[in-house]
Design a protein around this motif. Structure first.
Motif, PDB file in Angstrom:
ATOM      1  N   MET A   1       0.846  -1.200   0.000  1.00  0.00           N
ATOM      2  CA  MET A   1       0.000   0.000   0.000  1.00  0.00           C
ATOM      3  C   MET A   1       0.877   1.245   0.000  1.00  0.00           C
ATOM      4  N   SER A   2       0.324   2.349  -0.497  1.00  0.00           N
ATOM      5  CA  SER A   2       1.064   3.603  -0.524  1.00  0.00           C
ATOM      6  C   SER A   2       1.146   4.190   0.866  1.00  0.00           C
ATOM      7  N   LYS A   3       2.037   5.142   1.032  1.00  0.00           N
ATOM      8  CA  LYS A   3       2.201   5.788   2.327  1.00  0.00           C
ATOM      9  C   LYS A   3       0.987   6.647   2.653  1.00  0.00           C
ATOM     10  N   GLY A   4       0.855   6.941   3.942  1.00  0.00           N
ATOM     11  CA  GLY A   4      -0.288   7.726   4.387  1.00  0.00           C
ATOM     12  C   GLY A   4      -1.315   6.830   5.040  1.00  0.00           C
ATOM     13  N   ILE A   5      -2.124   7.422   5.908  1.00  0.00           N
ATOM     14  CA  ILE A   5      -3.134   6.653   6.624  1.00  0.00           C
ATOM     15  C   ILE A   5      -4.372   6.502   5.749  1.00  0.00           C
ATOM     16  N   LYS A   6      -4.752   5.270   5.502  1.00  0.00           N
ATOM     17  CA  LYS A   6      -5.921   4.973   4.682  1.00  0.00           C
ATOM     18  C   LYS A   6      -7.181   4.898   5.545  1.00  0.00           C
ATOM     19  N   THR A   7      -8.314   5.019   4.883  1.00  0.00           N
ATOM     20  CA  THR A   7      -9.604   4.840   5.560  1.00  0.00           C
ATOM     21  C   THR A   7     -10.359   3.697   4.919  1.00  0.00           C
ATOM     22  N   SER A   8     -11.137   3.013   5.732  1.00  0.00           N
ATOM     23  CA  SER A   8     -11.904   1.872   5.264  1.00  0.00           C
ATOM     24  C   SER A   8     -13.228   1.824   6.003  1.00  0.00           C
ATOM     25  N   SER A   9     -14.220   1.246   5.369  1.00  0.00           N
ATOM     26  CA  SER A   9     -15.494   0.957   6.015  1.00  0.00           C
ATOM     27  C   SER A   9     -15.675  -0.555   6.046  1.00  0.00           C
ATOM     28  N   LEU A  10     -16.295  -1.062   7.092  1.00  0.00           N
ATOM     29  CA  LEU A  10     -16.469  -2.508   7.234  1.00  0.00           C
ATOM     30  C   LEU A  10     -17.828  -2.983   6.746  1.00  0.00           C
ATOM     31  N   GLY A  11     -18.760  -2.058   6.572  1.00  0.00           N
ATOM     32  CA  GLY A  11     -20.120  -2.402   6.164  1.00  0.00           C
ATOM     33  C   GLY A  11     -21.007  -1.188   6.364  1.00  0.00           C
ATOM     34  N   TYR A  12     -22.036  -1.084   5.540  1.00  0.00           N
ATOM     35  CA  TYR A  12     -22.888   0.103   5.530  1.00  0.00           C
ATOM     36  C   TYR A  12     -24.333  -0.326   5.788  1.00  0.00           C
ATOM     37  N   GLN A  53     -20.515   6.214   0.207  1.00  0.00           N
ATOM     38  CA  GLN A  53     -19.218   5.970   0.838  1.00  0.00           C
ATOM     39  C   GLN A  53     -18.074   6.535  -0.002  1.00  0.00           C
ATOM     40  N   GLN A  54     -18.233   6.441  -1.312  1.00  0.00           N
ATOM     41  CA  GLN A  54     -17.230   6.998  -2.224  1.00  0.00           C
ATOM     42  C   GLN A  54     -17.140   8.511  -2.067  1.00  0.00           C
ATOM     43  N   GLN A  55     -18.292   9.165  -2.025  1.00  0.00           N
ATOM     44  CA  GLN A  55     -18.320  10.621  -1.892  1.00  0.00           C
ATOM     45  C   GLN A  55     -17.810  11.099  -0.535  1.00  0.00           C
ATOM     46  N   ALA A  56     -17.930  10.242   0.476  1.00  0.00           N
ATOM     47  CA  ALA A  56     -17.418  10.597   1.800  1.00  0.00           C
ATOM     48  C   ALA A  56     -15.901  10.600   1.844  1.00  0.00           C
ATOM     49  N   GLY A  57     -15.274   9.966   0.863  1.00  0.00           N
ATOM     50  CA  GLY A  57     -13.819   9.922   0.825  1.00  0.00           C
ATOM     51  C   GLY A  57     -13.226   8.643   1.384  1.00  0.00           C
ATOM     52  N   ILE A  58     -14.041   7.613   1.592  1.00  0.00           N
ATOM     53  CA  ILE A  58     -13.545   6.329   2.082  1.00  0.00           C
ATOM     54  C   ILE A  58     -12.774   5.644   0.953  1.00  0.00           C
ATOM     55  N   GLU A  59     -11.598   5.129   1.287  1.00  0.00           N
ATOM     56  CA  GLU A  59     -10.743   4.554   0.244  1.00  0.00           C
ATOM     57  C   GLU A  59     -10.985   3.066   0.015  1.00  0.00           C
ATOM     58  N   LEU A  60     -11.209   2.303   1.072  1.00  0.00           N
ATOM     59  CA  LEU A  60     -11.513   0.876   0.932  1.00  0.00           C
ATOM     60  C   LEU A  60     -12.995   0.684   1.238  1.00  0.00           C
ATOM     61  N   ILE A  61     -13.783   0.557   0.190  1.00  0.00           N
ATOM     62  CA  ILE A  61     -15.235   0.487   0.318  1.00  0.00           C
ATOM     63  C   ILE A  61     -15.676  -0.972   0.260  1.00  0.00           C
ATOM     64  N   PRO A  62     -16.439  -1.432   1.249  1.00  0.00           N
ATOM     65  CA  PRO A  62     -16.857  -2.832   1.256  1.00  0.00           C
ATOM     66  C   PRO A  62     -17.892  -3.127   0.178  1.00  0.00           C
ATOM     67  N   VAL A  63     -17.788  -4.293  -0.425  1.00  0.00           N
ATOM     68  CA  VAL A  63     -18.810  -4.811  -1.329  1.00  0.00           C
ATOM     69  C   VAL A  63     -19.122  -6.234  -0.872  1.00  0.00           C
ATOM     70  N   GLY A  64     -20.367  -6.622  -1.048  1.00  0.00           N
ATOM     71  CA  GLY A  64     -20.787  -7.936  -0.569  1.00  0.00           C
ATOM     72  C   GLY A  64     -21.455  -7.870   0.784  1.00  0.00           C
ATOM     73  N   ASP A  65     -21.441  -6.696   1.417  1.00  0.00           N
ATOM     74  CA  ASP A  65     -22.154  -6.534   2.691  1.00  0.00           C
ATOM     75  C   ASP A  65     -23.642  -6.275   2.454  1.00  0.00           C
ATOM     76  N   PHE A  66     -23.998  -5.864   1.247  1.00  0.00           N
ATOM     77  CA  PHE A  66     -25.405  -5.651   0.895  1.00  0.00           C
ATOM     78  C   PHE A  66     -26.077  -7.012   0.713  1.00  0.00           C
ATOM     79  N   THR A  67     -27.312  -7.139   1.139  1.00  0.00           N
ATOM     80  CA  THR A  67     -28.011  -8.418   1.097  1.00  0.00           C
ATOM     81  C   THR A  67     -29.499  -8.194   0.904  1.00  0.00           C
ATOM     82  N   PHE A  68     -30.198  -9.238   0.469  1.00  0.00           N
ATOM     83  CA  PHE A  68     -31.653  -9.182   0.357  1.00  0.00           C
ATOM     84  C   PHE A  68     -32.341  -9.544   1.672  1.00  0.00           C
ATOM     85  N   TYR A  69     -31.594 -10.092   2.627  1.00  0.00           N
ATOM     86  CA  TYR A  69     -32.193 -10.436   3.918  1.00  0.00           C
ATOM     87  C   TYR A  69     -31.148 -10.432   5.024  1.00  0.00           C
TER      88      TYR A  69
END
Length: 766
Positions: A1-12, A53-69
């Motif tokens: 990874m590049s230098k600097g502190i990254k941001t991530s979300s674990l689920g929305y 999440q993209q517009q908030a500036g989060i760099e590692l955005i979770p996918v697969g956390d969305f569900t139908f139930y």
């Protein structure tokens, strides 16, 4: 990874700003939209979540956390773990089969549903048995492609880890978990290989079960699982994500061949940082630092967060550091925007999912680029918190004095249960196997519309009260016609079993759009405890007394218990949960007194959420259970010997709490058990329980109406472990979410089943 502190979300949060997700689900279930429209609408909701999440500036955005139930149900379906009763023959999982596993259908009961660790979210329990897993669909891959194609986002696929998935599943002996894991590892590897072939850089594998405690055998299993993954998918960056508690022993986890480890620095009691300070941090691993509370709704103290990050940077170089919420944001509402009815001092102190993401980006930027650049933002944060903390209602001396008086209150009922049950039987003269319900009856569209018109001022208080009285009268008449022995008024005046009481107690506030998912499309809007809790005036006497005036049969007064009110609220974070529970218990004590003085002498104080507040580590259980039991007894132990105290609980695991439940000293307990009825009864075969008890004989979470024979069988099975003198017959939970047609049919069958068992056993009267 590049230098600097990254941001991530674990689920929305899944439900959407205006609960679009819920509305789409329910429209499909009602047949108002077809499957193609359903999927199209769900895609648009999913896209909005990614873009936010993209517009908030989060760099590692979770996918697969969305569900139908539910995400655990998704994992089971993805691996073809479908119980035989659904007739599944392999291949893709049809949408209606997927929903049948969650909700049941005319020919098959739903899978068990239980709490997701110590939260108020419910997951669908996988039934593995001897099933052989096969990858029916790579859901994380589909989510990754969707994010890339529709939003230009290189997402971070989120997967429920194999260890956690098996720990949360049923259908095999615990001792065989390693053998079952060996069956699943090839399909997990296949899933990850397909992600790598697609070009995925990072995968988040959620393993929250790790924080409940690890034996030597479980550590060995984790090494086997992640050793096989590392050998089979070299070059894929895997971050092993834990949350809800400290990850221990950290030294064992740091030895796992993964590229990153996610830790919770909010709910860990400071243990994770202590372990890092003691062990150091390896040069070959990323730390996903959970520094924002993903389970509560208060604005962060940015200065304190920057101090925490600085403490971490003593051991972890910033190029190895990712800042993120401590858990998925599934457990908080979407945004504070629109909460204009709250006074500014309070609204400004709140942070929901979107606001938490903004905080995260600010903290990362300030920690990376220096606080001077963000002096104005930091000063504003300090001012908001100072104004909120200084509110006078957060430090009431009268409440403090009442809390100090707790030590002087008696700790027991005046008679032990073995003696007071005799005087209660003499007073109530109920038949053996008495029938009742848990409390609520269907909240129809008509009821909800009436409440909305009243709240908006379209209806006067007098008109609304008249409407509620008519609903109560109809419910009492129906219960008498069905032949129930102990009645309820139906709770038509209540939006929610916690919100209703919060609206009538000091110390609470209510949001307009603070919805969170409980299970499936069921969303709740937790009240917020922001100040000292205190009794104001009677809350339930009017409706209970009116219902009792309509019948000679006993009508239960219905209250929600102190620990459930606590656990189902967003709670202030400047006092211990134990202290807040004590305040609530004192307030409810006043209400119990008011009911008894009004002549309501059968009182149900529900505690469905006691178990979900249980700490995840066994060593912390005793302290929690001691104050939880004490809170219940404070609220109820002053009543007369003839007053019968009921309670209701929602969970299936009973063995480890039977002593504490008995210590609550309720005269009758009902337990939500229909999806795991036989398993719970084993608890009573192994341990003695000496008070009245009702094991729910049918599942209210499913629209299906069980036949008489099914409920008769459930009753007879229970009576092999329990004395007929102590057993009550009831549904497994409240009927608020059901329709009247199915409710009436199910209760009619329930009463018939009770009568049949009475006749078979000759148990006609006490």
């Amino acid at each position: 990874m590049s230098k600097g502190i990254k941001t991530s979300s674990l689920g929305y949060p899944r439900i959407g700003k205006n609960r679009e997700w819920k509305k789409t689900l329910e429209a499909y279930w009602a047949g108002k939209i077809d499957e193609q429209t359903f999927r199209s609408q769900m895609e648009e909701i999913q896209l909005q979540h990614l873009q936010t999440q993209q517009q908030a500036g989060i760099e590692l955005i979770p996918v697969g956390d969305f569900t139908f139930y539910d995400h655990v149900l998704d994992t089971a379906a993805m691996f073809g773990i479908v119980p035989a009763r659904y007739g599944y023959q392999g291949g893709d999982i049809p949408l209606d089969l997927y929903f049948s596993m969650a909700r049941g259908n005319a020919g098959a009961t739903a899978c068990e549903m239980t709490k997701w660790f110590n939260t108020n979210y419910h997951y669908i329990v996988p039934e593995i048995g001897s099933l052989t897993p096969v990858l029916t669909e790579n859901k994380p891959l589909a989510a990754y492609r969707f994010a890339k194609e529709r939003a230009g986002i290189e997402g971070k696929p989120v997967i429920v880890g194999l260890y956690t998935f098996l720990k949360l599943s049923k259908g095999f002996p615990a001792a065989q978990i390693s053998a079952v894991a060996a069956r699943f590892l090839p399909v997990y590897v296949q899933l990850l290989q397909e992600l790598q072939q697609e070009g995925v850089a990072w995968v988040q594998i959620d393993e929250p079960a790790i924080v409940t405690g690890l034996t030597a055998e479980e550590i060995a299993l984790l090494k086997t699982i992640y050793g096989e993954i590392a050998a089979s998918v070299p070059g894929l960056y895997v971050i092993l994500q834990t949350y809800f508690e400290a990850a221990e022993p950290l030294e064992a986890l740091l030895e796992l061949p993964v590229q990153g480890l996610g830790l919770d620095f909010i709910h860990d009691g400071g243990k994770n940082l202590e372990s890092i300070a003691r062990l150091g941090w390896p040069k070959d691993k990323i730390l996903g630092a959970g520094i924002i509370d993903g389970r509560n709704i208060w604005r962060s103290d940015i200065d304190a967060k920057l101090e925490l990050v600085a403490g971490l940077q003593k051991y972890v170089p910033q190029e190895q550091l990712i800042l993120q919420p401590a858990s998925s944001l599934l457990h908080v509402p979407v945004t504070v925007e629109g909460e204009d009815k709250l006074k500014p001092a309070v609204k400004n102190a709140l942070a929901f999912a979107n606001e938490k993401l903004a905080e995260l980006v600010l903290i990362a930027a300030a920690a990376d680029g220096g606080t001077e650049r963000y002096a104005a933002e930091l000063a504003a944060n300090r001012e908001v918190l100072a104004v909120f903390r200084a509110l006078p209602e957060r430090g009431r001396e009268d409440v403090a004095e009442q809390v100090r008086s707790l030590e002087k209150l008696p700790d027991n009922r005046s008679l032990p249960f073995a003696e007071r049950v005799k005087v209660q039987q003499e007073k109530w003269r109920l038949p053996l196997l008495p029938t009742t319900t848990i409390g609520s009856f269907p909240q129809t569209a008509e009821v909800r519309q009436a409440r909305l018109k009243w709240r908006k001022g379209v209806w006067t208080q007098e008109r609304y009260d008249g409407f509620i009285k008519r609903q109560i009268a109809e419910a009492i008449t129906l219960q008498e016609e069905l032949g129930l022995d102990v009645l309820v008024h139906g709770e038509f005046e209540r939006t929610d079993m916690v919100e209703f009481f919060g609206e009538k107690l000091a110390g609470y506030l209510f949001t307009g759009g603070g919805w969170v998912q409980s299970y499936g499309s069921r969303c709740v809007k937790p009240p917020v405890i922001y100040a000292d809790v205190a009794f104001i005036q009677p809350m339930t006497v009017k409706e209970s007394l009116y219902a009792q005036s309509l019948t000679k049969l006993p009508v239960k007064g219905m209250l929600t218990g102190p620990v459930t009110i606590l656990n189902w609220s967003f709670v202030r974070d400047d006092l211990s949960r134990e202290a807040v529970a004590g305040q609530i218990a004192l307030a409810l004590r006043h209400e119990v007194t008011a009911l008894e003085e009004a002549g309501i002498e059968m009182i149900q104080v529900d505690e469905p959420a006691i178990r979900e507040g249980l700490p995840l580590k066994a060593g912390d259980h005793e302290h929690y259970l001691n104050w939880a039991v004490k809170s219940f007894r404070i609220a109820t132990n002053h009543v007369k010997d003839t007053t019968q105290v009921h309670t209701h609980m929602c969970y299936s695991e009973f063995n480890d709490m039977i002593g504490s439940i008995s210590a609550m000293d309720a005269d009758v307990i009902s337990i939500e058990t229909s999806r795991s009825h036989g398993e719970l009864i084993v608890s009573f075969e192994e341990q003695e329980y000496d008070k009245g008890i009702g094991l729910g004989v049918y599942d209210i979470h499913s629209p299906r109406v069980p036949v008489v024979e099914e409920m008769t069988s459930a009753i007879e099975r229970a009576l092999r472990a329990l004395d007929v003198q102590q057993f009550w017959i009831n549904p497994d939970c409240g009927l608020k979410t059901r329709g009247w047609e199915e409710t009436t049919a199910a209760l009619r069958n329930m009463v018939k089943a009770a009568v049949l068992v009475r006749e078979k056993s000759g148990a006609v009267s006490r």
